[in-house]
Scaffold this active site. Sequence first.
Site, PDB file in Angstrom:
ATOM      1  N   HIS A 134     -43.325  75.421  47.093  1.00 27.29           N
ATOM      2  CA  HIS A 134     -43.304  76.787  46.566  1.00 27.29           C
ATOM      3  C   HIS A 134     -43.154  76.807  45.049  1.00 27.29           C
ATOM      4  O   HIS A 134     -43.546  77.773  44.398  1.00 27.29           O
ATOM      5  CB  HIS A 134     -42.175  77.594  47.218  1.00 27.29           C
ATOM      6  CG  HIS A 134     -42.244  79.060  46.884  1.00 27.29           C
ATOM      7  ND1 HIS A 134     -43.199  79.886  47.429  1.00 27.29           N
ATOM      8  CD2 HIS A 134     -41.506  79.829  46.041  1.00 27.29           C
ATOM      9  CE1 HIS A 134     -43.039  81.111  46.958  1.00 27.29           C
ATOM     10  NE2 HIS A 134     -42.018  81.102  46.109  1.00 27.29           N
ATOM     11  N   ARG A 137     -46.631  76.905  43.682  1.00 27.21           N
ATOM     12  CA  ARG A 137     -47.223  78.236  43.899  1.00 27.21           C
ATOM     13  C   ARG A 137     -46.650  79.237  42.894  1.00 27.21           C
ATOM     14  O   ARG A 137     -47.370  80.069  42.349  1.00 27.21           O
ATOM     15  CB  ARG A 137     -46.952  78.665  45.342  1.00 27.21           C
ATOM     16  CG  ARG A 137     -47.430  80.067  45.704  1.00 27.21           C
ATOM     17  CD  ARG A 137     -47.243  80.263  47.207  1.00 27.21           C
ATOM     18  NE  ARG A 137     -47.104  81.652  47.584  1.00 27.21           N
ATOM     19  CZ  ARG A 137     -48.107  82.446  47.882  1.00 27.21           C
ATOM     20  NH1 ARG A 137     -49.346  81.997  47.821  1.00 27.21           N
ATOM     21  NH2 ARG A 137     -47.896  83.709  48.239  1.00 27.21           N
TER      22      ARG A 137
END
Length: 507
Positions: A134, A137
């Site tokens: 994450h 991202r």
Amino acid sequence: MEAQQEEKFLTIQETERVISYIHNPAHLVQVLLLVDAGLRVTEAIGLQWSDIDVRKKLVRVRSLKKRGKETYRLLPMSERLFAAVARLVEKKGRSGKYLFPGNGNDRPVTRASVNKWMRQLSDEHPDVPHLHPHRFRHTFATNLRANGAELADIRDLLGHEKLQTSTIYAHADRDRLRGLIEASTPRPTRWARLHRALRSTLFPATQARINLPAMLIPDLVGRDEEARRIQQLISNKVSVILVGPTGIGKSFLLESLSYPGKVLEIDDVSDFKKSIASALIHLLGSREAVAELLYKTTDADAVRAKVSKESLPSLCKLLTDCCDRKEYVLLINDIDRITPTVVKALEQLKDHFVIVTSARRIPLDKSSFLWNFEKIELTPLSRPDSLRLLHRLTADLAMNGTEWIQNKIWDTSAGNPRMITELAERIRQEPVIDSYVVDTICNEYLGRQTQEIDASPFLLLLFGGLIILKYVGRESGEDGLTFIGSAIMALLLFARYFVRGSKRKNL
């Protein structure tokens, strides 16, 4: 305490350092899918080879957040992501249907395996911060925002859910999104550009190329005139319906158009009330004053609850009250399964929205809302356009007997773009493509059964047999045979009028 909190994104320098430490081509593609395309880790590891469009450098990402139906978003690939995928194919080949196959190739790798190698990379290199999917991202979104991307574009790229449901959404300009992605990836220094230029001159490298049975997205071949006509009608605020048989390219043509202004999209009419409710919620979400006026609240959950209790005629009335006349294009992808209730709803909406839709055919008793529409009928592609489409889909393949293969596919498809595309996808699966292989594929292609069968030869044979029967009866003196032959001949002569009258009238 806040000063010691770890940053949630990587700087450009940190990202470049991490990438330089990755030597496994699969791991590199995984990271670039996260940091250059913004995928969730589960979306990245679940990618299939059919999700990679190598012609337009797009990735099809299936949504993991929406229930009930499969939805997806198309994301542009950065140049370094495309090159990394090409290296992955070159180094490891293509085994199974997944980009990152796990044990047995029938399942993708797990999230745990991705977390594990990222953790190992962090442990091996102290100058690399703690890595997890994450974080990459989040870095993607941060870089986009830092380069001037609008929040709406970032939301579309990340696949975040909007207030409305998956049946309603606004279109984003994919070329502009590609520009934002390229702008957010690191730009080489002047010295790096000079070094690259010298290296390419002294040691020219072949361009990254991927030869895969991938997701083929055909170009808009043979539909230029129709596309221009539809664009002109939409610009003039005229509603349009595309009519044509299955596979003729109606949906593809609608997706290829550029829609001026604002668009509300409805996938089909199977649950029209829910789709209209979603459209209304979407409009109220951006018009708080209207929501306050209608329902005395701007709370999203409260508005959603009140909207769900409205009848379909009330929803249509509220939808027209929430926007100006012809402000929105209402894009309805398919109205083949239209019901009388939806017909009445569209009669309420047709004068307020520019409606663009498609259907195989519309019964005349359900076509009252179409009276002020412009009808565009799509016919099969001509032979030159069919061969041009086939060439674009198979230009990178080595085929023995190309001319014969093209003729065979043309004869099988009869100019149907979907059939041409499906046959092109099918032959891409073969290691050797020759006339024998293509002949077998075309003869076994089930799509041929959708084409109409010409019964004229059989009727001529039957008619000739009856004439002979009547003649034999007359010569042998058998009045029964003569009467039977004459009666059936008369029935055949007038049968077409009865059949034509009994058919349901269509638009």
